[in-house]
Design a protein around this motif. Structure first.
Motif, short mmCIF file in Angstrom:
data_model
loop_
_atom_site.label_atom_id
_atom_site.label_comp_id
_atom_site.label_asym_id
_atom_site.label_seq_id
_atom_site.Cartn_x
_atom_site.Cartn_y
_atom_site.Cartn_z
N PHE A 132 -8.49 -23.44 -29.91
CA PHE A 132 -9.45 -24.54 -29.88
C PHE A 132 -8.76 -25.90 -30.00
N GLN A 133 -7.64 -25.96 -30.72
CA GLN A 133 -6.92 -27.23 -30.86
C GLN A 133 -6.36 -27.69 -29.52
N GLU A 134 -5.77 -26.78 -28.76
CA GLU A 134 -5.24 -27.13 -27.43
C GLU A 134 -6.37 -27.67 -26.55
N VAL A 135 -7.51 -27.02 -26.58
CA VAL A 135 -8.65 -27.45 -25.77
C VAL A 135 -9.13 -28.82 -26.25
N TYR A 136 -9.20 -29.01 -27.56
CA TYR A 136 -9.62 -30.32 -28.07
C TYR A 136 -8.66 -31.42 -27.58
N ASP A 137 -7.37 -31.17 -27.64
CA ASP A 137 -6.40 -32.19 -27.22
C ASP A 137 -6.64 -32.59 -25.77
N LEU A 138 -6.89 -31.61 -24.90
CA LEU A 138 -7.18 -31.90 -23.49
C LEU A 138 -8.51 -32.64 -23.35
N VAL A 139 -9.52 -32.16 -24.08
CA VAL A 139 -10.86 -32.76 -24.01
C VAL A 139 -10.82 -34.21 -24.50
N HIS A 140 -10.12 -34.45 -25.60
CA HIS A 140 -10.02 -35.80 -26.14
C HIS A 140 -9.40 -36.74 -25.10
N THR A 141 -8.29 -36.33 -24.51
CA THR A 141 -7.60 -37.14 -23.52
C THR A 141 -8.48 -37.35 -22.28
N GLY A 142 -9.07 -36.28 -21.77
CA GLY A 142 -9.90 -36.38 -20.58
C GLY A 142 -11.16 -37.21 -20.79
N CYS A 143 -11.77 -37.10 -21.95
CA CYS A 143 -12.97 -37.88 -22.24
C CYS A 143 -12.63 -39.37 -22.36
N ARG A 144 -11.48 -39.69 -22.92
CA ARG A 144 -11.05 -41.10 -22.96
C ARG A 144 -10.94 -41.65 -21.53
N ALA A 145 -10.32 -40.87 -20.65
CA ALA A 145 -10.17 -41.30 -19.25
C ALA A 145 -11.53 -41.40 -18.57
N LEU A 146 -12.42 -40.45 -18.84
CA LEU A 146 -13.76 -40.49 -18.25
C LEU A 146 -14.53 -41.71 -18.72
N LEU A 147 -14.47 -42.00 -20.00
CA LEU A 147 -15.17 -43.16 -20.53
C LEU A 147 -14.66 -44.44 -19.87
N ALA A 148 -13.35 -44.55 -19.70
CA ALA A 148 -12.78 -45.72 -19.02
C ALA A 148 -13.26 -45.79 -17.58
N GLN A 149 -13.34 -44.63 -16.91
CA GLN A 149 -13.82 -44.60 -15.53
C GLN A 149 -15.28 -45.01 -15.44
N ILE A 150 -16.11 -44.50 -16.34
CA ILE A 150 -17.53 -44.86 -16.36
C ILE A 150 -17.68 -46.37 -16.59
N MET A 151 -16.87 -46.89 -17.51
CA MET A 151 -16.94 -48.33 -17.79
C MET A 151 -16.58 -49.14 -16.54
N ARG A 152 -15.56 -48.69 -15.79
CA ARG A 152 -15.20 -49.37 -14.54
C ARG A 152 -16.28 -49.21 -13.49
N ASP A 153 -16.75 -47.98 -13.31
CA ASP A 153 -17.75 -47.69 -12.27
C ASP A 153 -19.04 -48.48 -12.48
N HIS A 154 -19.40 -48.68 -13.74
CA HIS A 154 -20.70 -49.28 -14.05
C HIS A 154 -20.58 -50.66 -14.72
N HIS A 155 -19.37 -51.22 -14.70
CA HIS A 155 -19.13 -52.57 -15.21
C HIS A 155 -19.63 -52.75 -16.63
N LEU A 156 -19.21 -51.81 -17.50
CA LEU A 156 -19.60 -51.84 -18.91
C LEU A 156 -18.41 -52.29 -19.75
N GLY A 157 -18.39 -53.51 -20.17
CA GLY A 157 -17.31 -53.98 -21.03
C GLY A 157 -15.96 -53.85 -20.39
N ARG A 158 -14.95 -53.64 -21.21
CA ARG A 158 -13.59 -53.46 -20.74
C ARG A 158 -13.26 -51.99 -20.58
N ALA A 159 -12.57 -51.66 -19.51
CA ALA A 159 -12.16 -50.27 -19.26
C ALA A 159 -10.79 -50.01 -19.82
#
Length: 159
Positions: A132-159
């Motif tokens: 579960f720790q390995e999966v969390y590490d991947l999920v944490h990293t991927g979700c950070r990238a997704l959040l930045a992408q969503i912010m860029r895609d939808h012009h929400l604050g700074r990406a």
């Protein structure tokens, strides 16, 4: 409202972990009012059950909330009602793409496309590996990238 759906096999390990982590990260960024996150499985074995104990224990240890989460099965309607549908492995992606033939306007891709240097890989299933720790590490990293992408895609604050 921007809607994100994570999809794995049974909706008790990987996708609910990603759901909880992205919710947490969106709240930390002050974007929880703009981003709605859910998860689902391609299979029906665990419908109505909470996340796997390993997922819950890991999230609890990190102070990431998961209360009230229950497994459900992905539907063709999800492909119209969500903006992003993110599959945890190739098999999940094939199954969701088969649903998409009937419907769907969501942006559909595999989770590991978000993790630099790991594109084309699958998120390992801790139901079988116990890691579960390995999966969390991947999920944490991927979700950070997704959040930045969503912010860029939808012009929400700074990406």
């Amino acid at each position: 409202m921007i809607r994100v759906l994570f999809v794995c096999l049974g909706n008790i390990c990987r996708s609910p972990m990603a759901e909880a982590v992205l919710r947490h990260q969106a709240a930390e960024a002050g974007l929880d009012e703009f981003i709605q996150v859910d998860s689902a499985g391609t299979g029906d074995w665990h419908i109505g059950k909470p996340p796997h104990e390993g997922t819950r224990m890991l999230l609890d240890g990190l102070g990431i909330r998961h209360e009230g989460m229950k497994a459900r099965q992905v539907t063709a309607g999800d492909l119209d009602s969500f903006d992003y549908v993110i599959c945890m492995d190739a098999s999940n992606e094939r199954n969701v793409r088969a649903l998409r033939e009937a419907a769907g306007s969501a942006r559909l891709f595999r989770f590991m496309e978000l993790v630099e240097g790991r594109q084309g890989e699958d998120v390992p299933d801790p139901y079988y590996t116990g890691n579960f720790q390995e999966v969390y590490d991947l999920v944490h990293t991927g979700c950070r990238a997704l959040l930045a992408q969503i912010m860029r895609d939808h012009h929400l604050g700074r990406a």
